[in-house]
Design an enzyme around this catalytic site. Structure first.
Site, PDB file in Angstrom:
ATOM      1  N   LYS A   1      -3.752  -5.397  -5.407  1.00 18.11           N
ATOM      2  CA  LYS A   1      -2.316  -5.282  -5.154  1.00 18.11           C
ATOM      3  C   LYS A   1      -1.489  -5.776  -6.326  1.00 18.11           C
ATOM      4  O   LYS A   1      -0.437  -5.218  -6.614  1.00 18.11           O
ATOM      5  CB  LYS A   1      -1.934  -6.026  -3.865  1.00 18.11           C
ATOM      6  CG  LYS A   1      -2.427  -5.311  -2.615  1.00 18.11           C
ATOM      7  CD  LYS A   1      -1.587  -5.681  -1.415  1.00 18.11           C
ATOM      8  CE  LYS A   1      -1.958  -4.838  -0.210  1.00 18.11           C
ATOM      9  NZ  LYS A   1      -1.189  -5.178   0.987  1.00 18.11           N
TER      10      LYS A   1
ATOM     11  N   LYS B   1      -0.529   6.660   2.010  1.00 21.24           N
ATOM     12  CA  LYS B   1       0.834   7.103   1.676  1.00 21.24           C
ATOM     13  C   LYS B   1       1.105   6.977   0.184  1.00 21.24           C
ATOM     14  O   LYS B   1       1.823   7.771  -0.395  1.00 21.24           O
ATOM     15  CB  LYS B   1       1.865   6.247   2.421  1.00 21.24           C
ATOM     16  CG  LYS B   1       2.015   6.602   3.870  1.00 21.24           C
ATOM     17  CD  LYS B   1       3.225   5.927   4.451  1.00 21.24           C
ATOM     18  CE  LYS B   1       3.149   4.414   4.328  1.00 21.24           C
ATOM     19  NZ  LYS B   1       2.580   3.714   5.471  1.00 21.24           N
TER      20      LYS B   1
ATOM     21  N   LYS C   1      -9.393   7.617   0.258  1.00 21.50           N
ATOM     22  CA  LYS C   1      -9.002   7.555   1.662  1.00 21.50           C
ATOM     23  C   LYS C   1      -7.526   7.942   1.820  1.00 21.50           C
ATOM     24  O   LYS C   1      -6.734   7.783   0.873  1.00 21.50           O
ATOM     25  CB  LYS C   1      -9.324   6.190   2.279  1.00 21.50           C
ATOM     26  CG  LYS C   1      -8.418   5.056   1.944  1.00 21.50           C
ATOM     27  CD  LYS C   1      -8.812   3.835   2.795  1.00 21.50           C
ATOM     28  CE  LYS C   1      -7.714   2.792   2.741  1.00 21.50           C
ATOM     29  NZ  LYS C   1      -7.970   1.596   3.518  1.00 21.50           N
TER      30      LYS C   1
HETATM   31  N1  TRP Z   1      -4.211  -7.821   6.012  1.00 21.90           N
HETATM   32  C1  TRP Z   1      -4.134  -6.746   6.922  1.00 21.90           C
HETATM   33  C2  TRP Z   1      -3.895  -5.434   6.169  1.00 21.90           C
HETATM   34  O1  TRP Z   1      -3.423  -5.462   5.065  1.00 21.90           O
HETATM   35  C3  TRP Z   1      -3.035  -6.928   7.944  1.00 21.90           C
HETATM   36  C4  TRP Z   1      -3.210  -8.184   8.722  1.00 21.90           C
HETATM   37  C5  TRP Z   1      -2.429  -9.290   8.668  1.00 21.90           C
HETATM   38  C6  TRP Z   1      -4.242  -8.446   9.673  1.00 21.90           C
HETATM   39  N2  TRP Z   1      -2.866 -10.230   9.553  1.00 21.90           N
HETATM   40  C7  TRP Z   1      -3.958  -9.749  10.185  1.00 21.90           C
HETATM   41  C8  TRP Z   1      -5.331  -7.720  10.158  1.00 21.90           C
HETATM   42  C9  TRP Z   1      -4.786 -10.323  11.146  1.00 21.90           C
HETATM   43  C10 TRP Z   1      -6.138  -8.306  11.104  1.00 21.90           C
HETATM   44  C11 TRP Z   1      -5.885  -9.610  11.606  1.00 21.90           C
HETATM   45  O2  TRP Z   1      -4.186  -4.388   6.699  1.00 21.90           O
END
Ligand code: TRP
Length: 337
Positions: free
Chosen positions: A109, A199, A196
């Site tokens: 990121k 967007k 994959k």
């Molecule tokens: N990090 C996950 C993503 O980018 C989103 C997310 C935040 C998450 N908190 C979470 C996923 C807790 C599972 C459980 O897709």
């Protein structure tokens, strides 16, 4: 009943990759588990963002999830449960700088942000976000976390934080959450089926769950297939595989089997035009279904917003209970309000 926690960031419209890869499974899990699903808006601030868009995207995602079949009582918005961030701070002190430095999603990121601008702003929040994610999971003492493989490392970190916390306070307080990798079918980009569906690749690459029929048919119609002689040579290209995946995920098992037989039979040839038409029909059915439900929901916007605020308040009670116990165990002050 075992508890499930998962979450999704409000970063824009949901596409079929999100639906077939995650949300469809979330809907099913609601029958078997106690499910808590979060729209995690604090997480969406870690990348450059617009405040007014964030609030809009958050509600938009809530309405989309409801239209897809998530029950309102299982949904919350993260910023309505501020205990997540308080536990996040505590967990910062149970997580090492080195561990966070090894998170591959941070590298990906931050590269994305820096693309074309070497001095771009990389927030400390982006670096720290897996700790908040650990708080999201552990605050509900979730047994299982349905996530994609890309989140495996974050889940391992949550387990490490829980273990370190337990060791420090001298009590097996947190149960270690387990990742639940579903059989979910991975949908790929239409224009570049080696990647994959996402967007960020651009318009041609994904289909929104609320896509207009005309545009949907056009996108599927121009999806990349193969060079031409793969079928004879018995090699399935990623593009063809992707079309079959969408057919199956869309619930057309019988048609999937039938077309696969034709594809695999050396004596016959499957028309890709037919395959694409079958996929389009399947997805059009689904999207019109979703759009219909969305319309119903939109007619009761105010009521539904109140319902979600109420469910967030209920879910918050679990979070408050955990935080109270954690503060007690951590040696912090614990004033009862
Ligand atoms: N990090 C996950 C993503 O980018 C989103 C997310 C935040 C998450 N908190 C979470 C996923 C807790 C599972 C459980 O897709």
């Amino acid at each position: 009943m075992k508890r499930i926690l998962s979450a999704i960031q409000p970063t824009g419209e949901i596409h079929f990759g999100n639906y077939f890869g995650a949300v469809q499974n979330w809907v099913k899990l609601q029958d078997e588990f106690q499910c808590v699903y979060g729209v995690v808006d604090y997480h969406a601030m870690t990348m450059p963002y617009s405040p007014s868009k964030l609030r809009e995207n958050t509600w938009d995602l809530i309405f989309s999830l409801l239209a897809l079949g998530i029950k309102p009582e299982n949904l919350f918005i993260q910023s309505l449960v501020p205990e997540h961030t308080e536990l996040g701070w505590i967990f910062n002190c149970f997580c090492s700088y080195g561990e966070l430095s090894r998170m591959t999603q941070f590298k990906d990121k931050s590269d994305q942000v820096k693309e074309g601008d070497k001095d771009a702003f990389i927030s400390a929040g982006l670096f720290d976000y897996p700790v908040l994610q650990a708080a999201d999971i552990l605050i509900y003492k979730a047994d299982f976390v349905p996530v994609g493989k890309d989140q495996e490392q974050h889940l391992e970190l949550a387990r490490n934080i829980a273990t370190r916390f337990n060791n420090t306070v001298g009590k097996e307080y947190f149960v270690l959450p387990e990742a639940m990798f579903s059989e979910a079918l991975k949908v790929r980009s239409l224009a570049d089926p080696t990647k994959k569906m996402s967007k960020s690749l651009g318009e041609k690459h994904y289909i929104s769950i609320f896509e207009e029929e005309k545009s949907l048919r056009k996108k599927v119609g121009s999806a990349v297939t193969d060079a031409g002689d793969e079928q004879e040579r018995g090699i399935m290209s990623p593009g063809i595989e992707n079309l079959f995946i969408m057919l199956k995920a869309g619930g057309k098992e019988e048609l999937h089997r039938h077309m696969m037989e034709i594809y695999k039979d050396p004596a016959s040839k499957l028309s890709y035009k037919d395959l694409k038409e079958a996929v389009s029909d399947t997805l059009v059915d689904l999207t019109s279904n979703f759009a219909e439900k969305r319309k119903e929901l939109n007619a009761n916007k105010k009521e539904i917003k109140n319902q979600i605020k109420e469910s967030a308040a209920n879910i918050r009670k679990i979070a408050q209970e955990t935080l109270k116990e954690v503060k007690e165990l951590s040696g912090l002050q614990n004033v009862r309000f």
